[in-house]
Design an enzyme around this catalytic site. Sequence first.
Site, PDB file in Angstrom:
ATOM      1  N   HIS A 135      -0.207   0.658   9.420  1.00 22.35           N
ATOM      2  CA  HIS A 135      -1.309   1.045   8.400  1.00 22.35           C
ATOM      3  C   HIS A 135      -2.458   1.880   9.540  1.00 22.35           C
ATOM      4  O   HIS A 135      -3.570   1.788   9.056  1.00 22.35           O
ATOM      5  CB  HIS A 135      -2.044  -0.233   7.955  1.00 22.35           C
ATOM      6  CG  HIS A 135      -1.071  -0.894   7.141  1.00 22.35           C
ATOM      7  ND1 HIS A 135      -0.110  -1.743   7.299  1.00 22.35           N
ATOM      8  CD2 HIS A 135      -1.014  -0.738   5.804  1.00 22.35           C
ATOM      9  CE1 HIS A 135       0.423  -2.178   6.303  1.00 22.35           C
ATOM     10  NE2 HIS A 135       0.149  -1.691   5.298  1.00 22.35           N
ATOM     11  N   GLY A 161       0.861  -1.130   0.038  1.00 21.38           N
ATOM     12  CA  GLY A 161       0.042   0.042  -0.103  1.00 21.38           C
ATOM     13  C   GLY A 161       0.838   1.169  -0.033  1.00 21.38           C
ATOM     14  O   GLY A 161       1.893   1.075   0.283  1.00 21.38           O
ATOM     15  N   SER A 162       0.304   2.459  -0.588  1.00 21.29           N
ATOM     16  CA  SER A 162       1.005   3.661  -0.281  1.00 21.29           C
ATOM     17  C   SER A 162       0.831   4.446   1.018  1.00 21.29           C
ATOM     18  O   SER A 162       0.066   3.620   1.852  1.00 21.29           O
ATOM     19  CB  SER A 162       0.451   4.712  -1.249  1.00 21.29           C
ATOM     20  OG  SER A 162       0.825   4.213  -2.658  1.00 21.29           O
ATOM     21  N   GLY A 163       1.637   5.418   1.176  1.00 19.79           N
ATOM     22  CA  GLY A 163       1.264   5.808   2.597  1.00 19.79           C
ATOM     23  C   GLY A 163       2.608   5.525   3.480  1.00 19.79           C
ATOM     24  O   GLY A 163       2.611   5.998   4.615  1.00 19.79           O
ATOM     25  N   HIS A 164       3.654   4.640   2.954  1.00 21.44           N
ATOM     26  CA  HIS A 164       4.613   4.286   3.894  1.00 21.44           C
ATOM     27  C   HIS A 164       5.889   4.989   3.483  1.00 21.44           C
ATOM     28  O   HIS A 164       7.019   4.546   3.518  1.00 21.44           O
ATOM     29  CB  HIS A 164       4.985   2.775   3.811  1.00 21.44           C
ATOM     30  CG  HIS A 164       3.644   2.108   4.100  1.00 21.44           C
ATOM     31  ND1 HIS A 164       2.925   2.442   5.242  1.00 21.44           N
ATOM     32  CD2 HIS A 164       2.917   1.168   3.326  1.00 21.44           C
ATOM     33  CE1 HIS A 164       2.025   1.398   5.386  1.00 21.44           C
ATOM     34  NE2 HIS A 164       1.788   0.756   4.143  1.00 21.44           N
ATOM     35  N   ASP A 187      -1.221  -8.184   0.886  1.00 19.24           N
ATOM     36  CA  ASP A 187       0.141  -8.319   0.014  1.00 19.24           C
ATOM     37  C   ASP A 187       0.184  -9.759  -0.202  1.00 19.24           C
ATOM     38  O   ASP A 187       0.916  -9.943  -1.275  1.00 19.24           O
ATOM     39  CB  ASP A 187       1.393  -7.925   0.954  1.00 19.24           C
ATOM     40  CG  ASP A 187       0.983  -6.143   1.020  1.00 19.24           C
ATOM     41  OD1 ASP A 187       0.055  -5.640   0.852  1.00 19.24           O
ATOM     42  OD2 ASP A 187       2.307  -5.619   1.586  1.00 19.24           O
ATOM     43  N   LYS A 211       5.684  -8.225   2.285  1.00 18.69           N
ATOM     44  CA  LYS A 211       5.405  -7.709   3.803  1.00 18.69           C
ATOM     45  C   LYS A 211       4.226  -8.926   4.005  1.00 18.69           C
ATOM     46  O   LYS A 211       3.249  -8.972   3.301  1.00 18.69           O
ATOM     47  CB  LYS A 211       5.137  -6.602   4.158  1.00 18.69           C
ATOM     48  CG  LYS A 211       5.978  -5.194   3.779  1.00 18.69           C
ATOM     49  CD  LYS A 211       6.101  -3.895   4.177  1.00 18.69           C
ATOM     50  CE  LYS A 211       4.913  -3.184   3.792  1.00 18.69           C
ATOM     51  NZ  LYS A 211       4.657  -3.123   2.040  1.00 18.69           N
TER      52      LYS A 211
END
Lengths: 213, 213, 326, 326
Positions: free
Chosen positions: C214, C51-54, C107, C102
């Site tokens: 998350h 996911g994005s945001g990391h 994922d 991960k």
Amino acid sequence: MDTGFFVTWLRDAATRIRLQRDRLTELDAAIGDADHGANLDRGFTEVCKALEDWPPTAPAQALLTAGTTLIRRVGGASGPLYGSAFRAMGKALQDPVTLPGFAAAFEAGVVAVERLGKAAPGDKTMIDALAPASRALTAAVEKGLTPYEAFHRAAVAAEEGSRATIPMRARKGRASYLGERSVGHEDPGAASSALILGALAGVAVKEATKEVD
Amino acid sequence: MDTGFFVTWLRDAATRIRLQRDRLTELDAAIGDADHGANLDRGFTEVCKALEDWPPTAPAQALLTAGTTLIRRVGGASGPLYGSAFRAMGKALQDPVTLPGFAAAFEAGVVAVERLGKAAPGDKTMIDALAPASRALTAAVEKGLTPYEAFHRAAVAAEEGSRATIPMRARKGRASYLGERSVGHEDPGAASSALILGALAGVAVKEATKEVD
Amino acid sequence: MKKLINTAQSVVEDALSGMAAAHPSLRVRERVVYRASGPRAGKVGLVSGGGSGHEPLHAGFVGYGMLDAACPGEVFTSPVPDQIVEATRAVDGGAGVLHIVKNYTGDVLNFELAAELCDDVQVASVLVDDDVAVEDSLYTAGRRGTGATLFVEKVAGALAEQGAPLAEVARVAAEVDERSRSFGIALTSCTTPAAGKPTFELPDTQVELGIGIHGEPGRRRVPMASARELAAVAMEAVHGDLPLAGDLLVMVNGMGGTPLMELYVVFAEVEAFIRGKGARVSRSLVGNYVTSLDMQGFSVTVCRLDGELTRLWDAPVDTPGLRWGR
Amino acid sequence: MKKLINTAQSVVEDALSGMAAAHPSLRVRERVVYRASGPRAGKVGLVSGGGSGHEPLHAGFVGYGMLDAACPGEVFTSPVPDQIVEATRAVDGGAGVLHIVKNYTGDVLNFELAAELCDDVQVASVLVDDDVAVEDSLYTAGRRGTGATLFVEKVAGALAEQGAPLAEVARVAAEVDERSRSFGIALTSCTTPAAGKPTFELPDTQVELGIGIHGEPGRRRVPMASARELAAVAMEAVHGDLPLAGDLLVMVNGMGGTPLMELYVVFAEVEAFIRGKGARVSRSLVGNYVTSLDMQGFSVTVCRLDGELTRLWDAPVDTPGLRWGR
Ligand SMILES: Nc1ncnc2c1ncn2[C@@H]1O[C@H](COP(=O)(O)OP(=O)(O)O)[C@@H](O)[C@H]1O
Ligand SMILES: Nc1ncnc2c1ncn2[C@@H]1O[C@H](COP(=O)(O)OP(=O)(O)O)[C@@H](O)[C@H]1O
Ligand SMILES: [Mg+2]
Ligand SMILES: [Mg+2]
Ligand SMILES: [Mg+2]
Ligand SMILES: [Mg+2]
């Protein structure tokens, strides 16, 4: 006005600043960077320590110790400005201390601030409390008032000068970045100057009472 | 149950998910990562587009298109799981569609989810809504109920299954990280499964009404 | 919620445009971030994603000595198999491709589906699961992959760059994971652009222990405490699972909204804790590397180094997020 | 307020301990951060400093190709002359020392006092004043020094590393400042550890335009807007003061609490704006470099490059906060 008088003044100023620390910081938050209370509290705490570690043997020495400590420990704009003021006062002060001598030394302190900070009255800085206080002292000397009365008038003048910064638009220091938005707030440095002058008047009261005893 | 029935079902599911998007996200915020509503809304919107761009000519094709689109467009855990469910259903579905045929295909979909996600009933996942729905369908077939009644019972079973996840402690998916703290919250995937089954019952109502007309 | 975005829908797309514009060493195509230089014949390709945001994870670690491609999903949502398939095919230099995954259900599933679809490429997978806040048992989805992902990407990337075969690269990746543990603490929740409000509410007097990346709530809340105490909580959790010993690679990682100054304060405490256990910080990273949007807080990741891992850690790397030696 | 600190009083000290522990390339002594390698004979020394809370500025830019020493003051408070004197004497390799001073009354006064006290060292000074939010007139303390400080430190540091004399290093430093402009926008106020609450209150619907890096309120509040619109506001302000033309070095800088993803979104808009004006982003930085504690927001700094500045920008640098080429 012996050495003890000056040590008491500086200690009293430290106490007043400690008590008003949050107010000074809040004034600085409104038009600056919210550290003036912390800066001066740290500085005057160090001044008290220095006065204990190296007990001054003359009034001028007390002021020089205070000034050097403020320059060495505070940082920011107020550190060098107050530090230079106390150092200039110390350098100008003659022993034994008379009221006219004190007034002249105080004026030398104000001039040092003006020279270093390149600010003029009306720029919304500590000058706006210090300069009226200096004028009040000079006037009191001319009128031949007692130190007690002179210091009291100086404190009142500083108070009024500080309050008079509220409608001013800042031209020096961080507050100047705000432009018109600096209007309506008291300058934190002027407010701390008023506290320091208030301490002076307070010590003079004690002295006066002592004399009566 | 013709191709139109399945297209309507999927479109209706999309609408319900759109309307309940924020609720699904909030359920996911409580025990997951606050994206289930956005994920399914994005996925089913794409499903509707795909059904327009490549209009299916058979029921199975509608389900395969939906499944493939969900796998290709959603991501997360729910994308592959729902996607595989619809694809498995599509692969198992025989034309013309009968209720027993549908029930068997639905069960194949549930098995696909269980196989891919390795979750069992009671793990607090979408399985806890899907498996009871499947059992309700099979039971309805055995009892010889109408599609309308069968779908209605399946929807109710999914609803109850979803609510039954509230006291469960999660053992799969993100909610399992919370341990005991997952107790007391409805599983977002179970909730979205109930919506999808609700859409099925709703479409069956329309069909039933049509037959009456 | 105030965020520097155009719309919640376009945030990943817009950020990728910015990455592409900022880093001529990267190429962004169809939601995959590649090295602009393309695959190198004979080199094992490394693909990761999530996911994005990391950020900077993963796209910020594409480049010499680390990843060949990253597949960013929507915010906190695993990428879809198509992206991974595209990336895997594109970076294969004939020596096969390692998927660095991960351990999250999403994922895992999406990378699995993708791997099945890439039957023309030799694919190996490593699962990163370093977060000791999650018990690795039948009763959970297993430990989460968090900070150690960076270590795995760096070390495996270095070995791949040196021309090692796929099996070797996969072996060292798994070894880094086995030797690594993490624990995270949040002072505030993050706010996803889509939800527009904090994922969880945390009073000003409490912190959330054992958070993931998350915005998932953690295992437990405790009263807010000093950096020293919070560092000790994290380090005790790590130490309890994998005793601190020998030479360690240590990352004090910010969750996105924590200033560097505070991370250094935490690092000082972590380092002192480690010394207290008779171990040694031999390599370190302090900064925002594996983040959770605007969350305030930190995580600590520790990896027990050996000579090989140290050499691979020190090898040159040239990515937007991590760079040394060239 | 929740911060990862031990006490508000010790935060600078504790963070410096962490820096020292994290970076063997640095030495921290008496509140000054030095290169561990010490001064190099014949090389001009570079000293900068200012209040803490802007990390990685300045201490994070101590190292090969940038600063020789940094003097961190208390949070948002200029360092004291003693620190600067110590640093200046310690880094002098016989070729003199350049003071890089951000234009704030406090910084200016303390560096001036220090320079007077270092009469045994040849000292030159450059004043950084790039912030177009402040009118440079008799009615202000003059433009603030913000993002361009990093550019000045990098470029002057590269020239010093190449053995140029003090006058040359000071000249190029001043040139970078003249060619650079910045503008900043805050979404939230920062909270200083000592005050324990936000310096100013900003409703969820508004942003503060023209902020500095000390949590000072800005010149004006406007309704919250998209990344595109906010980027345009910042870029118009910059462009209005120094027309965008030719090859530009562009930094989109986070104020400390803004995630990298959002900074990339802003960078995409900034780059498009610059293209729209017929200029070109030739070099760029996106990240948290010159921060204001935990403030959310960004600043843009633009420098008009020429051949010499580009070469010096590209020259190797090896510091905790900026590293390439070695
Ligand atoms: N140029 C100047 N001349 C005189 N006084 C000044 C000048 N600049 C700032 N000051 C005083 O210093 C005060 C701020 O002190 P402080 O907050 O401790 O330092 P800083 O502005 O560096 O944070 C102001 O309120 C003002 O009274
Ligand atoms: N292993 C699994 N088996 C079945 N369903 C699962 C599994 N893991 C997660 N789920 C379902 O997926 C839902 C979460 O979906 P979503 O939020 O879209 O994905 P993510 O967890 O990747 O953010 C959960 O509520 C649960 O119902
Ligand atoms: Mg201040
Ligand atoms: Mg989710
Ligand atoms: Mg998700
Ligand atoms: Mg200050």
